[in-house]
Design a protein around this motif. Structure first.
Motif, mmCIF file in Angstrom:
data_model
loop_
_atom_site.group_PDB
_atom_site.id
_atom_site.type_symbol
_atom_site.label_atom_id
_atom_site.label_comp_id
_atom_site.label_asym_id
_atom_site.label_seq_id
_atom_site.Cartn_x
_atom_site.Cartn_y
_atom_site.Cartn_z
ATOM 1 N N GLU A 225 0.835 -1.209 0.000
ATOM 2 C CA GLU A 225 0.000 0.000 0.000
ATOM 3 C C GLU A 225 0.868 1.258 0.000
ATOM 4 O OE1 GLU A 225 -3.421 2.120 -0.274
ATOM 5 O OE2 GLU A 225 -3.267 -0.064 -0.287
ATOM 6 N N SER A 228 2.278 1.721 -3.460
ATOM 7 C CA SER A 228 1.290 2.296 -4.376
ATOM 8 C C SER A 228 1.231 3.810 -4.242
ATOM 9 C CB SER A 228 -0.101 1.699 -4.097
ATOM 10 O OG SER A 228 -0.114 0.313 -4.310
ATOM 11 N N SER A 229 1.225 4.289 -3.015
ATOM 12 C CA SER A 229 1.181 5.737 -2.778
ATOM 13 C C SER A 229 2.437 6.414 -3.311
ATOM 14 C CB SER A 229 1.036 6.020 -1.277
ATOM 15 O OG SER A 229 -0.168 5.483 -0.783
ATOM 16 N N SER A 250 -3.649 -6.775 -7.789
ATOM 17 C CA SER A 250 -4.400 -5.724 -7.097
ATOM 18 C C SER A 250 -3.665 -4.392 -7.218
ATOM 19 C CB SER A 250 -4.608 -6.095 -5.623
ATOM 20 O OG SER A 250 -3.360 -6.219 -4.948
ATOM 21 N N LEU A 251 -2.350 -4.409 -7.113
ATOM 22 C CA LEU A 251 -1.555 -3.196 -7.289
ATOM 23 C C LEU A 251 -1.698 -2.677 -8.712
ATOM 24 C CD1 LEU A 251 0.686 -1.163 -6.426
ATOM 25 C CD2 LEU A 251 2.348 -2.880 -7.145
ATOM 26 N N MET A 253 -4.064 -3.233 -11.007
ATOM 27 C CA MET A 253 -5.413 -2.773 -11.332
ATOM 28 C C MET A 253 -5.770 -1.463 -10.630
ATOM 29 S SD MET A 253 -6.628 -4.866 -13.532
ATOM 30 C CE MET A 253 -6.162 -6.454 -14.227
ATOM 31 N N ASN A 254 -5.162 -1.213 -9.474
ATOM 32 C CA ASN A 254 -5.505 -0.009 -8.706
ATOM 33 C C ASN A 254 -4.797 1.253 -9.202
ATOM 34 O OD1 ASN A 254 -7.317 -1.254 -6.986
ATOM 35 N ND2 ASN A 254 -5.747 -1.775 -5.474
ATOM 36 N N ILE A 255 -3.576 1.129 -9.735
ATOM 37 C CA ILE A 255 -2.820 2.349 -10.054
ATOM 38 C C ILE A 255 -2.520 2.531 -11.538
ATOM 39 C CG2 ILE A 255 -1.740 2.298 -7.767
ATOM 40 C CD1 ILE A 255 0.870 1.475 -9.129
ATOM 41 N N CYS A 256 -2.686 1.487 -12.347
ATOM 42 C CA CYS A 256 -2.280 1.591 -13.758
ATOM 43 C C CYS A 256 -3.434 2.070 -14.642
ATOM 44 C CB CYS A 256 -1.768 0.246 -14.270
ATOM 45 S SG CYS A 256 -0.193 -0.237 -13.541
ATOM 46 N N GLU A 257 -3.067 2.867 -15.633
ATOM 47 C CA GLU A 257 -4.039 3.347 -16.610
ATOM 48 C C GLU A 257 -4.035 2.480 -17.863
ATOM 49 O OE1 GLU A 257 -2.860 7.638 -16.908
ATOM 50 O OE2 GLU A 257 -1.841 6.973 -15.073
ATOM 51 N N PRO A 273 -7.300 -1.457 -17.313
ATOM 52 C CA PRO A 273 -7.471 -2.581 -16.368
ATOM 53 C C PRO A 273 -8.791 -3.313 -16.548
ATOM 54 C CG PRO A 273 -6.483 -0.727 -15.239
ATOM 55 C CD PRO A 273 -6.838 -0.231 -16.619
ATOM 56 N N GLU A 274 -9.860 -2.580 -16.781
ATOM 57 C CA GLU A 274 -11.171 -3.203 -16.947
ATOM 58 C C GLU A 274 -11.209 -4.094 -18.186
ATOM 59 O OE1 GLU A 274 -14.897 -4.165 -15.650
ATOM 60 O OE2 GLU A 274 -13.435 -2.862 -14.637
#
Length: 292
Positions: A225, A228-229, A250-251, A253-257, A273-274
Motif C-alpha cells: 500500500e 502504491s502511494s 491488485s496493485l 489494477m488499482n494504479i495503472c491506466e 485494467p477493466e
C-alpha cells in the motif's frame, strides 16, 4: 476548453530478441503515454524483463525500434543507440549518435541515464556496504561538477556542489521515509525499505521514464500500500512516467491506466485494467484454459 494532447514518451515497434534458436521477443508492439502509469504483465517467462533489458541497454535487440522522447523533446531510437541496428539518419539521431559514439562499444546501460530512463531490478542491487546516503550520492555522480582541480583551487565551489548533492539526497530520503536512517548501512535495512531506497536512488538520476521491475515482490500488504502511494506520487508530484512489471494484480489494477500483456514473447492484449481483466486471451494465458 481544449483537451490536453496526449503524447507518447515511448513507442516499441516490432521488437525482436533471439538467444540462439530461441525467440524471446517476437514482434512486440506497444506505446506508453507521457505522464502515465502503465504495466507489463504476463506469466513467468513471457518476456517482460527481456523488454526492460532492451529498453535499458542490457540487451541488444535483434530487430525493431524503441523510440523514446528525451528531455529535449527529441525522439531517439534506443534500439539503434544501444545496439547495432541501422539508424534513421535524421538530424537529432545523428548528433546523438556521434555524441555517444566513444561509449557505444562498451555497452549501452550508461547511455540510458543520459537519455532519461531509470530502472530498478527484480533482485535488489544496492551497494550494501555503503550507507543509505552514499547509495544516493553514487547515483548522482554524473551531475557532480566537483573535480580534483576544483577541490584544490576552488574549494568553495566544490563544497557548494557537495551541499547541492546532499540536499537532493536528503529530499529523496524524506520522500521515501528513510531520512532517519540516512547513515545506516544499506544492507542492514529491512527488505521493504531496501525497495524504497532503490526507487529513491533511481529518481536521483532525474529520469523522465522510470522502469520498476516487480517492485512489490516480497512486500507485505501494508508495504504494498505504501509502495502504491509512492508510485502515484512520482506521477503526480514529480511528473514522471512509470512503467512497471508486476505480478500483484491488485496493485496493477488499482494504479495503472494501461496494461500490456505478454505471453511467449508476444503481446496478446493491450488496454485499460477493466478491458484486460475481462479479456479471454489473458484469462487463458494465466489460468491455462482453452483459448476462446
Amino acid at each position: 476548453m481544449a483537451q490536453k494532447r496526449e503524447e507518447k514518451i515511448l513507442s516499441v515497434t516490432n521488437l525482436q530478441v533471439s538467444f540462439g534458436g530461441i525467440r524471446a521477443l517476437d514482434g512486440v508492439d506497444f506505446s506508453i503515454l507521457e505522464g502515465s502509469i502503465s504495466a507489463l504483465i504476463g506469466p513467468n517467462g513471457a518476456g517482460k524483463t527481456t523488454v526492460f533489458n532492451c529498453l535499458t541497454g542490457f540487451y541488444r535487440p535483434s530487430g525493431g525500434s524503441i523510440n523514446f522522447k528525451n528531455s529535449q523533446g527529441h525522439s531517439l531510437n534506443l534500439a539503434a543507440l544501444f545496439g547495432s541496428l541501422p539508424f534513421s539518419w535524421n538530424r537529432d539521431q545523428l548528433s546523438t549518435y556521434f555524441k555517444y559514439l566513444p561509449n557505444k562499444f562498451f555497452g549501452g546501460t550508461h547511455l540510458v541515464t543520459r537519455a532519461g530512463i531509470g530502472r530498478t531490478f527484480q533482485n535488489i542491487r544496492l551497494f550494501k556496504e555503503l550507507s543509505v546516503t552514499e547509495n544516493l550520492l553514487i547515483a548522482m555522480h554524473r551531475d557532480f561538477r566537483g573535480t580534483l582541480i576544483k577541490g584544490l583551487f576552488f574549494p568553495k565551489i566544490y563544497q557548494q556542489n557537495e551541499k547541492k548533492q546532499l540536499s537532493k539526497a536528503k529530499y529523496w530520503l524524506e520522500r521515501v521515509g528513510l531520512l532517519s536512517l540516512a547513515n545506516e548501512r544499506a544492507g542492514d535495512l529491512p527488505y521493504g525499505l531496501q525497495r524504497k531506497l532503490e526507487i529513491a536512488r533511481t529518481m536521483c538520476v532525474n529520469p523522465r521514464l522510470i522502469c520498476l521491475d516487480e517492485p512489490a515482490a516480497g512486500l507485505n500488504p501494508a508495504e504494498t500500500e505504501e509502495l502504491s502511494s509512492l508510485i502515484l506520487s512520482l506521477k503526480e508530484i514529480d511528473k514522471v512516467t512509470v512503467l512497471l512489471i508486476e505480478h500483484d494484480m491488485s496493485l496493477v489494477m488499482n494504479i495503472c491506466e494501461q496494461i500490456v500483456v505478454l505471453n511467449y514473447g508476444q503481446v496478446i492484449a493491450k488496454g485499460t485494467p477493466e478491458e484486460i481483466k475481462n479479456n479471454p486471451k489473458v484469462i487463458s494465458a494465466y489460468l491455462g484454459t482453452e483459448n476462446v
